[in-house]
Design a protein around this motif. Structure first.
Motif, mmCIF file in Angstrom:
data_model
loop_
_atom_site.group_PDB
_atom_site.id
_atom_site.type_symbol
_atom_site.label_atom_id
_atom_site.label_comp_id
_atom_site.label_asym_id
_atom_site.label_seq_id
_atom_site.Cartn_x
_atom_site.Cartn_y
_atom_site.Cartn_z
ATOM 1 N N PRO A 18 0.834 -1.197 0.000
ATOM 2 C CA PRO A 18 0.000 0.000 0.000
ATOM 3 C C PRO A 18 0.872 1.251 0.000
ATOM 4 C CG PRO A 18 0.007 -1.026 2.166
ATOM 5 C CD PRO A 18 0.746 -1.936 1.235
ATOM 6 N N ALA A 19 0.444 2.230 -0.773
ATOM 7 C CA ALA A 19 1.194 3.477 -0.849
ATOM 8 C C ALA A 19 1.071 4.214 0.474
ATOM 9 C CB ALA A 19 0.666 4.332 -1.990
ATOM 10 N N LEU A 20 2.160 4.789 0.915
ATOM 11 C CA LEU A 20 2.176 5.543 2.157
ATOM 12 C C LEU A 20 2.356 7.012 1.846
ATOM 13 C CD1 LEU A 20 4.548 3.204 4.169
ATOM 14 C CD2 LEU A 20 2.068 3.262 4.261
ATOM 15 N N PHE A 21 2.016 7.850 2.799
ATOM 16 C CA PHE A 21 2.242 9.273 2.655
ATOM 17 C C PHE A 21 3.740 9.508 2.791
ATOM 18 C CE2 PHE A 21 2.423 13.556 4.728
ATOM 19 C CZ PHE A 21 2.073 14.268 3.604
ATOM 20 N N SER A 22 4.342 10.100 1.760
ATOM 21 C CA SER A 22 5.778 10.340 1.804
ATOM 22 C C SER A 22 6.129 11.605 1.033
ATOM 23 C CB SER A 22 6.550 9.145 1.234
ATOM 24 O OG SER A 22 6.266 8.993 -0.134
ATOM 25 N N ALA A 23 7.289 12.138 1.367
ATOM 26 C CA ALA A 23 7.810 13.334 0.698
ATOM 27 C C ALA A 23 9.251 13.047 0.306
ATOM 28 C CB ALA A 23 7.753 14.535 1.632
ATOM 29 N N PHE A 24 9.593 13.412 -0.926
ATOM 30 C CA PHE A 24 10.962 13.211 -1.397
ATOM 31 C C PHE A 24 11.441 14.470 -2.091
ATOM 32 C CE2 PHE A 24 14.161 11.998 -4.479
ATOM 33 C CZ PHE A 24 15.039 11.308 -3.671
ATOM 34 N N PRO A 25 12.573 14.983 -1.797
ATOM 35 C CA PRO A 25 13.496 14.624 -0.713
ATOM 36 C C PRO A 25 12.957 15.141 0.613
ATOM 37 C CG PRO A 25 14.335 16.526 -1.877
ATOM 38 C CD PRO A 25 13.096 16.091 -2.600
ATOM 39 N N ASN A 26 13.436 14.556 1.704
ATOM 40 C CA ASN A 26 12.973 14.989 3.018
ATOM 41 C C ASN A 26 14.078 15.702 3.798
ATOM 42 O OD1 ASN A 26 14.543 12.796 3.543
ATOM 43 N ND2 ASN A 26 13.032 11.725 4.769
ATOM 44 N N GLU A 27 15.178 16.037 3.133
ATOM 45 C CA GLU A 27 16.267 16.783 3.765
ATOM 46 C C GLU A 27 16.621 17.988 2.910
ATOM 47 O OE1 GLU A 27 19.561 14.177 4.316
ATOM 48 O OE2 GLU A 27 18.653 13.193 6.040
ATOM 49 N N CYS A 28 16.913 19.083 3.579
ATOM 50 C CA CYS A 28 17.300 20.312 2.915
ATOM 51 C C CYS A 28 18.640 20.762 3.499
ATOM 52 C CB CYS A 28 16.225 21.364 3.140
ATOM 53 S SG CYS A 28 16.466 22.853 2.181
ATOM 54 N N ILE A 29 19.540 21.205 2.657
ATOM 55 C CA ILE A 29 20.863 21.622 3.116
ATOM 56 C C ILE A 29 21.016 23.115 2.882
ATOM 57 C CG2 ILE A 29 23.339 21.333 2.793
ATOM 58 C CD1 ILE A 29 22.721 18.474 1.838
ATOM 59 N N THR A 30 21.435 23.815 3.939
ATOM 60 C CA THR A 30 21.669 25.249 3.864
ATOM 61 C C THR A 30 23.080 25.546 4.365
ATOM 62 O OG1 THR A 30 20.803 27.399 4.506
ATOM 63 C CG2 THR A 30 20.659 25.670 6.130
ATOM 64 N N ALA A 31 23.580 26.713 4.037
ATOM 65 C CA ALA A 31 24.969 27.054 4.362
ATOM 66 C C ALA A 31 25.211 27.122 5.865
ATOM 67 C CB ALA A 31 25.360 28.368 3.702
ATOM 68 N N GLN A 32 24.360 27.823 6.589
ATOM 69 C CA GLN A 32 24.580 27.942 8.026
ATOM 70 C C GLN A 32 23.251 28.042 8.755
ATOM 71 O OE1 GLN A 32 26.818 31.452 8.844
ATOM 72 N NE2 GLN A 32 25.772 32.650 7.304
ATOM 73 N N LYS A 33 23.305 27.843 10.057
ATOM 74 C CA LYS A 33 22.104 27.854 10.876
ATOM 75 C C LYS A 33 21.452 29.234 10.837
ATOM 76 C CE LYS A 33 20.448 26.155 15.219
ATOM 77 N NZ LYS A 33 20.757 25.305 16.332
ATOM 78 N N GLY A 34 20.131 29.244 10.728
ATOM 79 C CA GLY A 34 19.385 30.489 10.688
ATOM 80 C C GLY A 34 18.961 30.896 9.289
ATOM 81 N N GLU A 35 19.567 30.327 8.252
ATOM 82 C CA GLU A 35 19.171 30.647 6.878
ATOM 83 C C GLU A 35 17.916 29.870 6.497
ATOM 84 O OE1 GLU A 35 22.180 30.111 3.959
ATOM 85 O OE2 GLU A 35 23.484 31.640 4.809
ATOM 86 N N ILE A 36 17.126 30.464 5.630
ATOM 87 C CA ILE A 36 15.920 29.813 5.114
ATOM 88 C C ILE A 36 16.338 28.849 4.005
ATOM 89 C CG2 ILE A 36 13.717 30.179 3.925
ATOM 90 C CD1 ILE A 36 13.596 31.288 6.675
ATOM 91 N N CYS A 37 15.801 27.650 4.059
ATOM 92 C CA CYS A 37 16.091 26.626 3.056
ATOM 93 C C CYS A 37 14.831 26.422 2.218
ATOM 94 C CB CYS A 37 16.493 25.341 3.759
ATOM 95 S SG CYS A 37 17.010 24.064 2.646
ATOM 96 N N ILE A 38 14.949 26.533 0.908
ATOM 97 C CA ILE A 38 13.813 26.301 0.006
ATOM 98 C C ILE A 38 13.896 24.856 -0.479
ATOM 99 C CG2 ILE A 38 12.717 26.961 -2.154
ATOM 100 C CD1 ILE A 38 13.856 29.781 -1.662
ATOM 101 N N LEU A 39 12.864 24.091 -0.156
ATOM 102 C CA LEU A 39 12.845 22.660 -0.439
ATOM 103 C C LEU A 39 11.697 22.313 -1.380
ATOM 104 C CD1 LEU A 39 13.986 19.822 0.284
ATOM 105 C CD2 LEU A 39 12.338 19.767 2.143
ATOM 106 N N PRO A 40 11.998 22.007 -2.655
ATOM 107 C CA PRO A 40 10.940 21.506 -3.547
ATOM 108 C C PRO A 40 10.755 20.012 -3.295
ATOM 109 C CG PRO A 40 12.963 21.855 -4.764
ATOM 110 C CD PRO A 40 13.245 22.250 -3.351
ATOM 111 N N ILE A 41 9.546 19.599 -2.948
ATOM 112 C CA ILE A 41 9.295 18.192 -2.626
ATOM 113 C C ILE A 41 8.232 17.609 -3.543
ATOM 114 C CG2 ILE A 41 9.964 18.355 -0.197
ATOM 115 C CD1 ILE A 41 7.021 18.514 0.516
ATOM 116 N N THR A 42 8.294 16.294 -3.684
ATOM 117 C CA THR A 42 7.292 15.530 -4.410
ATOM 118 C C THR A 42 6.563 14.663 -3.397
ATOM 119 O OG1 THR A 42 8.685 15.495 -6.371
ATOM 120 C CG2 THR A 42 6.922 13.862 -6.256
#
Length: 125
Positions: A23-47
């Protein structure tokens, strides 16, 4: 002879394994976002992939903040999220007691200020 019987049994069982669909489950890919340093906003396009659902309206929530509500056939498959910390994406409906959720993580690639020694400080010879 035994190998031939084993091969025939495997071929007969193979179609039954192919029919069983997980059965298909609820999932998001990718589920990790990488940013330069703490405090920056990370834009994550997910499927997103969804399980089979009823006909009631379903809503997507991120950290208990609503993103939107759609009928099951209109649910978005592609989203662009802005994250500044680890977040939980949840699919909720009016009739469901359990709401499936996905953890979205934010990682940082800031260089460490700690330097590793190249040579051991001691030697046997």
């Amino acid at each position: 002879m035994r190998i031939l019987l084993l091969a025939i049994l495997l071929l007969l069982c193979l179609p039954s394994f192919a029919k069983e669909k997980s059965p298909a489950l609820f999932s998001a890919f990718p589920n990790e976002c990488i940013t330069a340093q703490k405090g920056e906003i990370c834009i994550l396009p997910i499927t997103l992939t969804y399980p089979e659902m009823g006909s009631s309206e379903h809503c997507l929530h991120i950290n208990n903040r609503i993103l939107g509500c759609w009928s099951p056939d209109k649910l978005p498959t592609d989203l662009k999220l802005e994250l500044d910390s680890d977040s939980t994406l949840t699919l909720k409906s009016e009739d469901d007691k359990k709401a499936p959720s996905v953890m979205l993580k934010v990682k940082y690639r800031q260089a460490s200020t700690h330097r590793r020694r190249v040579r051991n400080p001691w030697s046997l010879f």
